[in-house]
Design an enzyme around this catalytic site. Structure first.
Site, short mmCIF file in Angstrom:
data_model
loop_
_atom_site.label_atom_id
_atom_site.label_comp_id
_atom_site.label_asym_id
_atom_site.label_seq_id
_atom_site.Cartn_x
_atom_site.Cartn_y
_atom_site.Cartn_z
N LYS A 161 -6.82 -4.81 -3.41
CA LYS A 161 -7.45 -5.18 -2.34
C LYS A 161 -8.24 -4.36 -1.57
CE LYS A 161 -3.65 -4.18 1.13
NZ LYS A 161 -4.55 -3.51 2.03
N CYS B 227 -2.08 -2.68 7.85
CA CYS B 227 -2.15 -3.48 6.70
C CYS B 227 -1.35 -4.48 6.51
CB CYS B 227 -2.18 -2.63 5.39
SG CYS B 227 -3.80 -1.57 5.19
N ASP C 191 0.79 -1.21 -0.09
CA ASP C 191 -0.06 0.05 0.06
C ASP C 191 0.80 1.16 0.20
OD1 ASP C 191 -1.96 -1.92 0.24
OD2 ASP C 191 -2.68 -1.37 2.25
#
Length: 353
Positions: A133, A166, A26
């Site tokens: 995702k 995450c 990310d």
């Protein structure tokens, strides 16, 4: 932490480019850029940008070594049909409603929007897998597991943002699926010096009860041995000043109502107090450094102030620190706060009775 037993990674020593992948989590404009999702939440994006340079070096090394490289992006379909109601509600409460336009005009955490893209510094190369995702974990509602198994991957090196959400979620998901995971970490051993721990040293001369400090040596030695066995980088710090005391701040030199014979630089039973190279400034035998471990002289309480610790860690791609030493409420906690402010993820190792 005394019961924790780190081990050499991977557990069976089978580390090869064809069975190991780096997954960069990310590193998107929405998390690292001005006007993105994290910025709209009111967080300091310098913290999410801090890992960029170390990740860049790790990424280059893995590419050069022929390792599989994967990237993830958190985002939702433009119609938000994959956005759970509770996640949508939470984002509204923190002032960063998913799907709404941010200051830059990009819809927050929406696929195809500018903020959803991976930052230029860490942009994927042609052929590198990008996993989109909808949640925190990289395995939920994605084909990541299939992608990894089709490539014969069983070891995963993880990097990215944010560590406590995450990255950790992905690591736990991966562990549950049988993957062997690694987050790049260093052990920082703070000020295990004779001046602080031994009879005849500076601490004893001040009337401190050394038994409390000495009690931490057996568990510290076990922690150090375990980290060495696991191949974790080790840093040893020593609070110390140059022989001419040119790095001793006047406020520190005069602090406390101490007689002249107990001031920094004065000659004590173990040589000059808190001066580099003096017998009392050496690290105790129980946790003595070995060849290849970094030794760091620091003139203050924190290990980052007036030292090269930060660039040394960044040059090795280290983003996580395990910190142990003396004293917890002064030098250890100061170092931990300095590290947190610089974007490192920290854990203080404390021996329980």
């Amino acid at each position: 932490m005394e019961g924790s037993k780190p081990y050499a990674w991977p557990f069976d020593g089978d580390l090869r480019p064809d069975n190991t992948a780096l997954i960069v989590i990310d590193m998107q404009v929405d998390f690292c850029g001005k006007g993105g999702y994290v910025d709209c939440m009111g967080y300091d994006i310098s913290l999410t940008r801090a890992p960029i340079e170390p990740i860049k070096r790790v990424l280059a090394a893995c590419r050069a070594g022929g390792f599989t490289v994967m990237h993830t992006r958190e985002g939702h379909r433009p119609d938000l049909s994959d956005l759970p109601a509770n996640k949508h509600w939470r984002s509204k409460q923190i002032g960063a409603a998913i799907g709404e336009a941010g200051p830059s005009g990009s819809r927050l955490l929406v696929r195809g929007e500018p903020g959803w893209e991976i930052i230029e510094e860490l942009a994927p190369l042609e052929g590198e897998v990008v996993i989109d995702k909808p949640g925190k974990g990289s395995f939920c509602a994605t084909d990541l597991d299939l992608m990894l198994r089709c490539r014969g991957i069983r070891n995963i090196i993880l990097a990215g943002v944010t560590t406590d959400v995450c990255v950790h979620t992905t690591m736990r998901e991966a562990n549950d699926r049988g993957y062997e995971c690694l987050l790049l970490t260093a052990l920082v051993m703070i000020d295990f010096q004779k001046d602080f721990l031994c009879e005849g040293g500076f601490g004893g001369a001040l009337g401190n009860d050394l038994s409390h400090l000495q009690a931490c040596l057996p568990p510290a030695a076990k922690l150090l041995a375990a980290c060495r066995a696991a191949g974790i980088a080790v840093v040893h710090t020593m609070e110390a000043h140059k022989a001419d005391l040119s790095d001793l701040h006047p406020a520190k030199a005069c602090r406390g109502d101490l007689p002249e014979e107990l001031r920094i630089g004065a000659v004590g039973a173990m040589g000059r107090i808190l001066v580099r190279g003096e017998p009392g400034n050496g690290i105790v035998d129980e946790v003595a450094p070995i060849e290849g471990e970094k030794l760091l002289y620091k003139p203050g309480k924190g290990a980052f102030y007036a030292t090269d610790l930060e660039p040394w860690l960044h040059s090795r791609g280290i983003s996580h620190l395990l910190i142990a030493g003396v004293t917890t409420e002064v030098c250890v906690q100061t170092t931990m706060r300095e590290a947190n402010d610089r974007g490192f993820e920290c854990l203080s190792a404390t021996a329980m009775p």
